[in-house]
Scaffold this active site. Structure first.
Site, mmCIF file in Angstrom:
data_model
loop_
_atom_site.group_PDB
_atom_site.id
_atom_site.type_symbol
_atom_site.label_atom_id
_atom_site.label_comp_id
_atom_site.label_asym_id
_atom_site.label_seq_id
_atom_site.Cartn_x
_atom_site.Cartn_y
_atom_site.Cartn_z
ATOM 1 N N SER A 158 43.465 -28.902 -40.905
ATOM 2 C CA SER A 158 42.960 -27.529 -41.045
ATOM 3 C C SER A 158 43.822 -26.516 -40.290
ATOM 4 C CB SER A 158 41.540 -27.456 -40.511
ATOM 5 O OG SER A 158 40.721 -28.369 -41.196
ATOM 6 N N THR A 179 41.522 -34.424 -40.808
ATOM 7 C CA THR A 179 40.258 -35.114 -40.567
ATOM 8 C C THR A 179 39.122 -34.478 -41.355
ATOM 9 O OG1 THR A 179 40.968 -35.740 -38.357
ATOM 10 C CG2 THR A 179 38.602 -35.755 -38.760
ATOM 11 N N CYS A 180 39.020 -33.163 -41.296
ATOM 12 C CA CYS A 180 37.870 -32.486 -41.897
ATOM 13 C C CYS A 180 37.720 -32.804 -43.375
ATOM 14 C CB CYS A 180 38.006 -30.980 -41.696
ATOM 15 S SG CYS A 180 36.733 -30.047 -42.535
ATOM 16 N N CYS A 225 34.286 -33.763 -41.824
ATOM 17 C CA CYS A 225 33.229 -32.809 -42.220
ATOM 18 C C CYS A 225 32.833 -32.888 -43.691
ATOM 19 C CB CYS A 225 33.680 -31.373 -41.958
ATOM 20 S SG CYS A 225 34.705 -31.160 -40.520
ATOM 21 N N LYS A 285 31.541 -36.391 -44.953
ATOM 22 C CA LYS A 285 30.307 -36.614 -44.172
ATOM 23 C C LYS A 285 29.152 -35.789 -44.729
ATOM 24 C CE LYS A 285 29.187 -33.847 -41.458
ATOM 25 N NZ LYS A 285 29.745 -33.566 -40.154
ATOM 26 N N GLY A 333 26.107 -41.333 -28.787
ATOM 27 C CA GLY A 333 24.977 -40.405 -28.957
ATOM 28 C C GLY A 333 25.450 -38.994 -29.243
ATOM 29 N N TYR A 364 27.875 -36.142 -31.888
ATOM 30 C CA TYR A 364 27.815 -35.599 -33.254
ATOM 31 C C TYR A 364 27.848 -36.710 -34.315
ATOM 32 C CZ TYR A 364 29.489 -30.800 -32.011
ATOM 33 O OH TYR A 364 29.646 -29.529 -31.536
ATOM 34 N N ILE A 365 28.919 -37.517 -34.222
ATOM 35 C CA ILE A 365 29.173 -38.455 -35.318
ATOM 36 C C ILE A 365 28.086 -39.528 -35.363
ATOM 37 C CG2 ILE A 365 30.829 -40.172 -36.190
ATOM 38 C CD1 ILE A 365 33.080 -38.405 -35.145
ATOM 39 N N GLU A 376 24.845 -38.061 -36.806
ATOM 40 C CA GLU A 376 24.986 -37.722 -38.230
ATOM 41 C C GLU A 376 24.960 -38.988 -39.090
ATOM 42 O OE1 GLU A 376 27.360 -33.484 -37.887
ATOM 43 O OE2 GLU A 376 28.542 -35.260 -38.316
ATOM 44 N N ARG A 404 24.337 -35.060 -25.478
ATOM 45 C CA ARG A 404 24.574 -34.432 -24.174
ATOM 46 C C ARG A 404 25.369 -33.145 -24.372
ATOM 47 N NH1 ARG A 404 28.845 -34.944 -20.529
ATOM 48 N NH2 ARG A 404 29.771 -36.622 -21.754
ATOM 49 N N GLY A 453 33.452 -40.930 -29.338
ATOM 50 C CA GLY A 453 34.382 -39.868 -29.015
ATOM 51 C C GLY A 453 35.722 -40.027 -29.707
ATOM 52 N N ASP A 505 42.453 -30.066 -32.612
ATOM 53 C CA ASP A 505 41.922 -31.148 -31.772
ATOM 54 C C ASP A 505 42.950 -31.710 -30.797
ATOM 55 O OD1 ASP A 505 39.713 -30.768 -33.312
ATOM 56 O OD2 ASP A 505 39.551 -32.829 -34.038
ATOM 57 N N HIS A 548 9.746 -13.119 -46.017
ATOM 58 C CA HIS A 548 8.565 -13.960 -46.019
ATOM 59 C C HIS A 548 8.369 -14.640 -47.362
ATOM 60 C CE1 HIS A 548 4.705 -15.303 -44.552
ATOM 61 N NE2 HIS A 548 4.140 -14.898 -45.660
ATOM 62 N N GLU A 590 12.303 -16.165 -40.677
ATOM 63 C CA GLU A 590 11.607 -14.959 -40.200
ATOM 64 C C GLU A 590 11.067 -15.170 -38.783
ATOM 65 O OE1 GLU A 590 7.884 -13.898 -42.228
ATOM 66 O OE2 GLU A 590 7.761 -15.946 -42.993
HETATM 67 P P1 NDP Z 1 31.161 -36.894 -28.926
HETATM 68 O O1 NDP Z 1 32.057 -36.578 -27.808
HETATM 69 O O2 NDP Z 1 30.351 -35.838 -29.560
HETATM 70 O O3 NDP Z 1 30.152 -38.031 -28.478
HETATM 71 C C1 NDP Z 1 30.589 -39.250 -27.954
HETATM 72 C C2 NDP Z 1 29.370 -40.081 -27.626
HETATM 73 O O4 NDP Z 1 29.778 -41.388 -27.284
HETATM 74 C C3 NDP Z 1 28.580 -39.540 -26.461
HETATM 75 O O5 NDP Z 1 27.222 -39.777 -26.711
HETATM 76 C C4 NDP Z 1 29.096 -40.374 -25.299
HETATM 77 O O6 NDP Z 1 28.145 -40.552 -24.303
HETATM 78 C C5 NDP Z 1 29.308 -41.700 -25.979
HETATM 79 N N1 NDP Z 1 30.292 -42.550 -25.328
HETATM 80 C C6 NDP Z 1 31.536 -42.214 -24.926
HETATM 81 N N2 NDP Z 1 32.165 -43.284 -24.405
HETATM 82 C C7 NDP Z 1 31.298 -44.315 -24.480
HETATM 83 C C8 NDP Z 1 31.363 -45.677 -24.103
HETATM 84 N N3 NDP Z 1 32.454 -46.195 -23.547
HETATM 85 N N4 NDP Z 1 30.283 -46.443 -24.322
HETATM 86 C C9 NDP Z 1 29.172 -45.933 -24.877
HETATM 87 N N5 NDP Z 1 29.051 -44.647 -25.259
HETATM 88 C C10 NDP Z 1 30.104 -43.852 -25.058
HETATM 89 O O7 NDP Z 1 32.107 -37.639 -29.970
HETATM 90 P P2 NDP Z 1 31.980 -37.935 -31.510
HETATM 91 O O8 NDP Z 1 32.816 -39.131 -31.718
HETATM 92 O O9 NDP Z 1 30.561 -37.962 -31.957
HETATM 93 O O10 NDP Z 1 32.662 -36.660 -32.172
HETATM 94 C C11 NDP Z 1 33.962 -36.248 -31.767
HETATM 95 C C12 NDP Z 1 34.129 -34.777 -31.947
HETATM 96 O O11 NDP Z 1 34.233 -34.469 -33.322
HETATM 97 C C13 NDP Z 1 32.963 -33.936 -31.450
HETATM 98 O O12 NDP Z 1 33.083 -33.632 -30.096
HETATM 99 C C14 NDP Z 1 33.043 -32.728 -32.309
HETATM 100 O O13 NDP Z 1 33.862 -31.789 -31.684
HETATM 101 C C15 NDP Z 1 33.672 -33.212 -33.580
HETATM 102 N N6 NDP Z 1 32.671 -33.333 -34.648
HETATM 103 C C16 NDP Z 1 31.998 -32.230 -35.063
HETATM 104 C C17 NDP Z 1 31.040 -32.321 -36.050
HETATM 105 C C18 NDP Z 1 30.297 -31.116 -36.486
HETATM 106 O O14 NDP Z 1 30.712 -30.015 -36.155
HETATM 107 N N7 NDP Z 1 29.180 -31.243 -37.175
HETATM 108 C C19 NDP Z 1 30.738 -33.591 -36.690
HETATM 109 C C20 NDP Z 1 31.480 -34.682 -36.161
HETATM 110 C C21 NDP Z 1 32.409 -34.548 -35.180
HETATM 111 P P3 NDP Z 1 28.001 -39.544 -23.064
HETATM 112 O O15 NDP Z 1 27.223 -38.396 -23.556
HETATM 113 O O16 NDP Z 1 27.323 -40.368 -22.068
HETATM 114 O O17 NDP Z 1 29.404 -39.182 -22.669
#
Ligand code: NDP
Length: 466
Positions: free
Chosen positions: A14, A41-42, A47, A50, A174, A176-177, A180, A203, A267, A308, A441, A446
């Site tokens: 992008s 990626t998108c 995106c 997905k 836990g 975004y990905i 989703e 988080r 991540g 990114d 409405h 609203e």
């Molecule tokens: P995120 O950074 O959003 O989440 C990573 C998750 O994995 C967190 O819950 C984190 O926990 C956990 N984690 C990290 N390391 C470990 C580990 N070693 N063991 C267990 N759990 C772990 O990453 P994503 O991969 O979901 O997405 C990447 C990026 O892509 C996002 O930050 C976002 O910017 C982009 N994205 C945006 C979307 C949208 O706009 N709708 C959709 C998809 C992706 P903890 O919280 O404890 O760190």
């Protein structure tokens, strides 16, 4: 010295595509390289496909709700192959659109991985290309922790191409990905174990919204395995009837469970390896992303980076903004910096989460007195269908200025709604202006202009919106 190009871009996602097209439009001679498929990626594995899978999976809920509206439907069945292949076709179409966009703009595409040989020279396979200015827009890639059995795990990259829908899937993470895809596989009928190391998903998002999403996932049938870390993944042998071997997931506390597929969504990391950054004086930050200033300039004088790979806000529209600003500044005589404030975003879990501005927690840290308005309700559609899904909305207002500094929503169409409200927040709208706006409405939206009573402090800590 005469260079082959005024600008060479590494990475046709992008940010890179936008920068190259705009620079070419300003009259620059532009080349771009890509080692996989144009679109990044998108478009190719993020995106777009997905969101199409989200649409596909949501029909499950629609069919359920339809009955109370008088529709008599046969038991619906789903073909993963049809959905997967139709999504792939759309990705192919968009890939073609991107190729035509580059071509139409006069940007020359070089297929292959670009490697910087010196500050003005890029090697792509056997080709050597020179450019006055270089933009690195190489994106990021999923990271899977180094645990025994990680080779059995897939990431979101592979999730779009599965030969069949898993009967059971364990999704680790836990963010975004993870949430989703939990919604996607849950909607399509897989049993989903969502394995996260914290007590709740997402988080960094507003705490009440996190709780609302977490509870909705649980109520929707996702098995929430919280405060759990995976120690190893084992491929268990096929059963005596030659059945497909599932995996056994062993947790750090000695527990285990079985699943048919493990997907890691823990991540993503910037793609900085193997492009010769160290050779040309492009420094990385502590997190391993390319360090840039507010103009997206790296520590090398003729090299910039967007998207990114710089790990600022990892969202497609942000990469596009960064790429466009760079091109206008360097080639259009219109210097402008990307503005990373009040960037709206959404998580396409089910129901969606969308927000713009500060979370309540951020606002409490940064601002003085706040007024918090919340609303939680069952959407009209579900009063008839009986679905228990609720919508949660929140406005955060700075008391001293009356400015709305945060808008948050968990509910159907949250992303569509918050996109509009993001304009108001960006424009510095006050709560009084929200109040003076007439609602449409009957809509969920609203509610955003009819919330009149601020919450009585102190704020509830983590309790779900009820
Ligand atoms: P995120 O950074 O959003 O989440 C990573 C998750 O994995 C967190 O819950 C984190 O926990 C956990 N984690 C990290 N390391 C470990 C580990 N070693 N063991 C267990 N759990 C772990 O990453 P994503 O991969 O979901 O997405 C990447 C990026 O892509 C996002 O930050 C976002 O910017 C982009 N994205 C945006 C979307 C949208 O706009 N709708 C959709 C998809 C992706 P903890 O919280 O404890 O760190």
């Amino acid at each position: 010295m005469a260079y082959d190009y005024d600008l060479f871009v590494i990475g046709a996602g992008s940010g890179g595509v936008r920068a190259s097209r705009i620079a070419a439009g300003h009259g620059a001679r532009v080349g771009i390289c890509e080692d996989y498929r144009v679109g990044g990626t998108c478009v190719i594995r993020g995106c777009v496909p997905k969101k199409l899978l989200v649409y596909g999976s949501k029909f499950a809920h629609e069919f359920e709700d339809a009955a109370a509206y008088g529709w008599i439907l046969a038991e619906p069945t789903h073909s993963w192959a049809t959905l997967r292949d139709n999504v792939a076709k759309e990705v192919d179409r968009l890939n073609g659109v991107y190729l035509r966009l580059l071509d139409g703009a006069g940007v020359k595409l070089h297929m292959g991985r670009g490697r910087l040989m010196d500050r003005h020279t890029i090697e792509i396979g056997s080709q050597t290309i020179t450019a006055e200015k270089i933009l690195v827009a190489a994106g990021g890639a999923p990271v899977v922790p180094d645990i025994p059995g990680r080779e059995f795990a897939i990431t979101s990259n592979e999730a779009f191409h599965l030969p069949e829908l898993p009967r059971r899937i364990a999704i680790v993470g836990g963010g975004y990905i993870a949430v989703e895809f939990a919604g996607i596989f849950n909607g399509l009928g897989s049993h989903v174990d969502l394995v996260l190391r914290r007590d709740r998903v997402l988080r960094g998002f507003d705490e009440e919204c996190r709780t609302a999403v977490h509870d909705a996932l649980k109520d929707g049938g996702v098995k929430m395995r919280t405060e759990m870390q995976i120690a190893r993944i084992e491929a268990t042998p096929s059963d005596s009837r030659g059945g497909k071997a599932p995996f056994t997931v062993h947790t750090q506390l000695g527990g285990m469970f079985e699943t048919d597929l493990v997907m890691y969504a823990t991540g993503r990391a910037p793609n900085t390896n193997g492009i010769g950054l160290e050779k040309v004086g492009v420094q990385l930050d502590k997190a391993g992303a390319i360090a840039v200033d507010e103009w997206s300039k790296t520590t090398a004088p003729n090299i910039w980076a967007v998207g990114d790979v710089t790990d600022r806000i990892n969202l497609t529209p942000v990469a596009i903004m960064e790429g466009h600003c760079f091109a206008d500044t360097e080639f259009g005589g219109k210097p402008r910096k990307p503005d990373h404030r009040d960037v709206p975003s959404a998580v396409f879990c089910q129901p969606e989460l969308a927000n713009v501005g500060l979370t309540e927690e951020e606002a409490r840290m940064r601002l003085g007195e706040l007024r918090i308005f919340t609303s939680a309700f069952r959407p009209m559609k579900y009063t008839v269908s009986g679905r228990q899904q609720r919508t949660f909305m929140k406005l955060i207002v700075e008391a001293a200025t009356d400015k709305v500094v945060g808008v948050h929503m968990v509910g159907d169409d949250a992303a569509e709604l918050v996109q509009g409200l993001a304009v108001a927040v960006k424009a510095g709208a006050t709560k009084a202006q929200f109040d003076a706006t007439v609602g449409i409405h009957p809509t969920a939206g609203e509610e955003f202009v009819t919330m009149r009573t601020a919450r009585v402090e102190p704020a509830p800590s983590r309790k779900a919106a009820e």
